[in-house]
Each structure stands twice: as structure tokens, then as C-alpha cells.
Design a protein around this motif. Structure first.
Motif, mmCIF file in Angstrom:
data_model
loop_
_atom_site.group_PDB
_atom_site.id
_atom_site.type_symbol
_atom_site.label_atom_id
_atom_site.label_comp_id
_atom_site.label_asym_id
_atom_site.label_seq_id
_atom_site.Cartn_x
_atom_site.Cartn_y
_atom_site.Cartn_z
ATOM 1 N N HIS A 1 -48.059 27.701 -31.128
ATOM 2 C CA HIS A 1 -48.888 28.892 -30.924
ATOM 3 C C HIS A 1 -48.799 29.317 -29.461
ATOM 4 O O HIS A 1 -49.123 28.533 -28.559
ATOM 5 C CB HIS A 1 -50.336 28.574 -31.299
ATOM 6 N N VAL B 1 -55.001 27.674 -32.582
ATOM 7 C CA VAL B 1 -55.544 28.964 -32.137
ATOM 8 C C VAL B 1 -56.791 28.740 -31.282
ATOM 9 O O VAL B 1 -56.979 29.393 -30.244
ATOM 10 C CB VAL B 1 -55.837 29.869 -33.342
ATOM 11 N N ARG C 1 -42.990 33.180 -39.074
ATOM 12 C CA ARG C 1 -43.833 33.719 -38.004
ATOM 13 C C ARG C 1 -45.130 34.146 -38.654
ATOM 14 O O ARG C 1 -45.141 34.953 -39.574
ATOM 15 C CB ARG C 1 -43.132 34.898 -37.344
ATOM 16 N N GLU D 1 -47.774 35.908 -37.814
ATOM 17 C CA GLU D 1 -48.383 37.237 -37.668
ATOM 18 C C GLU D 1 -47.910 38.227 -38.720
ATOM 19 O O GLU D 1 -48.677 39.099 -39.136
ATOM 20 C CB GLU D 1 -48.110 37.788 -36.263
ATOM 21 N N ASP D 2 -46.669 38.122 -39.155
ATOM 22 C CA ASP D 2 -46.156 39.052 -40.173
ATOM 23 C C ASP D 2 -45.560 38.323 -41.370
ATOM 24 O O ASP D 2 -44.953 38.955 -42.239
ATOM 25 C CB ASP D 2 -45.124 40.009 -39.575
ATOM 26 N N ASP D 3 -45.731 37.009 -41.417
ATOM 27 C CA ASP D 3 -45.230 36.180 -42.514
ATOM 28 C C ASP D 3 -43.712 36.267 -42.653
ATOM 29 O O ASP D 3 -43.171 36.021 -43.726
ATOM 30 C CB ASP D 3 -45.904 36.573 -43.842
ATOM 31 N N GLY E 1 -48.585 36.321 -28.168
ATOM 32 C CA GLY E 1 -49.142 36.834 -29.428
ATOM 33 C C GLY E 1 -48.348 36.397 -30.639
ATOM 34 O O GLY E 1 -48.281 37.128 -31.632
ATOM 35 N N GLU E 2 -47.771 35.193 -30.580
ATOM 36 C CA GLU E 2 -46.941 34.719 -31.681
ATOM 37 C C GLU E 2 -47.300 33.286 -32.042
ATOM 38 O O GLU E 2 -47.605 32.460 -31.167
ATOM 39 C CB GLU E 2 -45.462 34.794 -31.314
ATOM 40 N N THR E 3 -47.230 33.004 -33.329
ATOM 41 C CA THR E 3 -47.447 31.662 -33.848
ATOM 42 C C THR E 3 -46.369 31.381 -34.879
ATOM 43 O O THR E 3 -46.169 32.184 -35.802
ATOM 44 C CB THR E 3 -48.828 31.547 -34.510
#
Length: 268
Positions: free
Chosen positions: A123, A15, A141, A143-145, A128-130
Motif C-alpha cells: 500500500h 491502509v 490493483r 483501486e480499479d480491480d 494512491g495505489e494498493t
């Protein structure tokens, strides 16, 4: 394993590198010179953004875990380490996209032991995704697990397949000929320009399979773990193209992986 847990460290460092790269991208949009040069061919670029991101990654990883080894794409001398762990880093996968202000670029960080990747992080700041994976712990993912799961497509005719091309013109010409054969056998082909993102796409079920030649360990280390932890299969392959022996990969859900591997073997 001495030092901080590798997964959270990899996330934090990826990040931070992504933030640095986004700053370089903004400066380039504003007309700044970010020192673009070429490497293996005139179409294989590298910039100060790549180098600065790798310096940041190397410094932060080795400050936190000084006994680990390191393998990076840009400028950092390979470091053996003494811990039995090695970081494999692509500080900017998709440099051409980055330089054209296209969103498909990412930071790829993996930590390996003698059995392969232990953790992997891909990343993508603009997207906007990791995507993260830990051996034996699945892939998700961040961001939302949301857990990642490869697709269950079972025929080539229904498979959306990602691929890429080497920088050498003679190799690309042969790949183009073979790609014409492949595209006639599958649903369609996608070429986004980042091996790590292509592998993340396989893991997330956004493409059904992926194959490419002319890759390096830093292109594959994190993304391959994403695929296997998402229930998929990965096979490293070797091909001679235009007189050069190139390392490559075939990845996908089990059925599409096997069918693509059969297609790949038949081309030899």
C-alpha cells in the motif's frame, strides 16, 4: 484458518498504517521532530513513524488473529504463533524517501504458511495505489480491480530493470561496479528505494525485471507474491559482496528473469 480472512485484514491494516504514516509525514513537513535515528549504518535511518506503524500493525493483526506468528522489521520481537500462519511486515519500506518527502514509500504486509506467502499487500498512500495478491487467486490493483500482468519483454537490451543498493559503503562500491556492467546491457536502470514497490512495479509491468542484494524477508514477502501471481518468476539468491554474504532476489517476466539470473550467476 481461524479468524478473519487474511487478505481483507491485511488490506484494512495496511491502509490504517498508511494513514498513520501520512500524518507523521505531515507533521515532519511542519517541522516536528519524529525521532529519526540510525540502525546498521549512518545512512540506514529509522524513525518513530516506522515504530508507531509497526505497533499499530502488530496490535491489529494479533487482536484479530491471536494465534498467528509475526515477523516485523522494527522493534517487535519475532512471535512464533500456533496457527501455522505468520505475518511478515515492513511498516515503512522506503524510509529514506519518506524522510525526504518523496512519494516512493509503502506499507508491506504478507501472511505466510509453510509453503510461502498466502496473501500480500503493498500500500503506497502518497501514490494512491494498493497492490494485492492471494496465492492461486491472481494479483490486482485494488483501486480499479485491474489484474496485474508482468511484461513480455524477452531481451536484456529492451529491459527496464529496477535495483537497489545496500547501506554498507563497501558493499555499495562493489554494487556500483557491477551496476555499471548491467546498465550497459539493458534499456535502462531505475532505483526508487523501496524493494516492495520495485516488486509491485514488476508485477504491474512498469519495469521488466528487478534484482537486489542485502534484503530481508519483510522486504520481499508481499511483493514476491505479487510477481508470481502476475505471471512472473522470482528466485531468491545469495551473494558474497565485500566479504559479506547477502540475501537477494531476481524477479521479472520469465525471459527477463532468466537472463538477469544468468547475469547474476556470472558475477559470482
Amino acid at each position: 484458518m481461524a479468524g478473519p480472512p487474511p487478505l481483507q485484514l491485511a488490506i484494512d491494516v495496511a491502509v490504517a498504517a498508511g494513514t498513520l504514516l501520512a500524518d507523521f509525514a505531515g507533521r515532519r513537513r511542519d517541522g516536528a521532530d519524529i525521532g529519526v535515528e540510525t540502525k546498521s549504518t549512518a545512512t540506514d535511518p529509522v524513525s518513530e513513524a516506522d515504530r508507531a506503524a509497526e505497533r499499530l500493525i502488530a496490535e491489529r493483526l494479533l487482536t484479530a488473529r491471536p494465534d498467528d506468528g509475526l515477523l516485523g522489521e522494527e522493534g517487535q520481537a519475532p512471535r512464533a504463533g500456533t496457527s501455522g500462519y505468520r505475518w511478515v511486515v515492513d511498516p515503512l519500506d522506503g524510509t529514506v524517501n519518506f524522510l525526504y518527502d518523496r512519494p516512493a514509500w509503502c506499507v508491506s504486509i504478507a501472511c505466510e504458511d509453510d509453503r510461502g506467502s498466502v496473501v500480500g499487500v503493498v500500500h503506497a498512500p502518497v501514490l494512491g495505489e494498493t497492490w494485492v495478491a492471494e496465492r492461486g487467486g491472481g494479483a490486482r490493483r485494488l483501486e480499479d480491480d485491474r489484474p496485474l500482468q508482468v511484461s513480455s519483454v524477452s531481451t536484456l537490451a529492451q529491459a527496464l530493470v529496477a535495483t537497489g543498493f545496500a547501506y554498507d559503503a563497501d558493499v555499495r562500491a562493489q554494487q556500483g561496479t557491477e551496476g555499471a556492467d548491467l546498465v550497459a546491457r539493458v534499456r535502462d536502470v531505475r532505483r526508487d528505494g523501496s524493494a516492495a514497490l520495485d516488486l509491485a512495479g514488476v508485477a504491474a509491468g512498469r519495469v521488466d525485471g528487478y534484482l537486489e542484494h542485502g534484503l530481508q524477508p519483510w522486504d520481499l514477502a508481499a511483493g514476491s507474491l505479487l510477481v508470481t501471481e502476475a505471471g512472473g518468476c522470482v528466485t531468491l539468491v545469495e551473494r558474497e559482496l565485500a566479504g559479506q554474504v547477502l540475501d537477494g532476489i531476481v524477479a521479472g517476466g520469465s525471459a527477463v528473469h532468466d537472463l538477469l539470473l544468468d547475469w547474476e550467476v556470472a558475477r559470482r
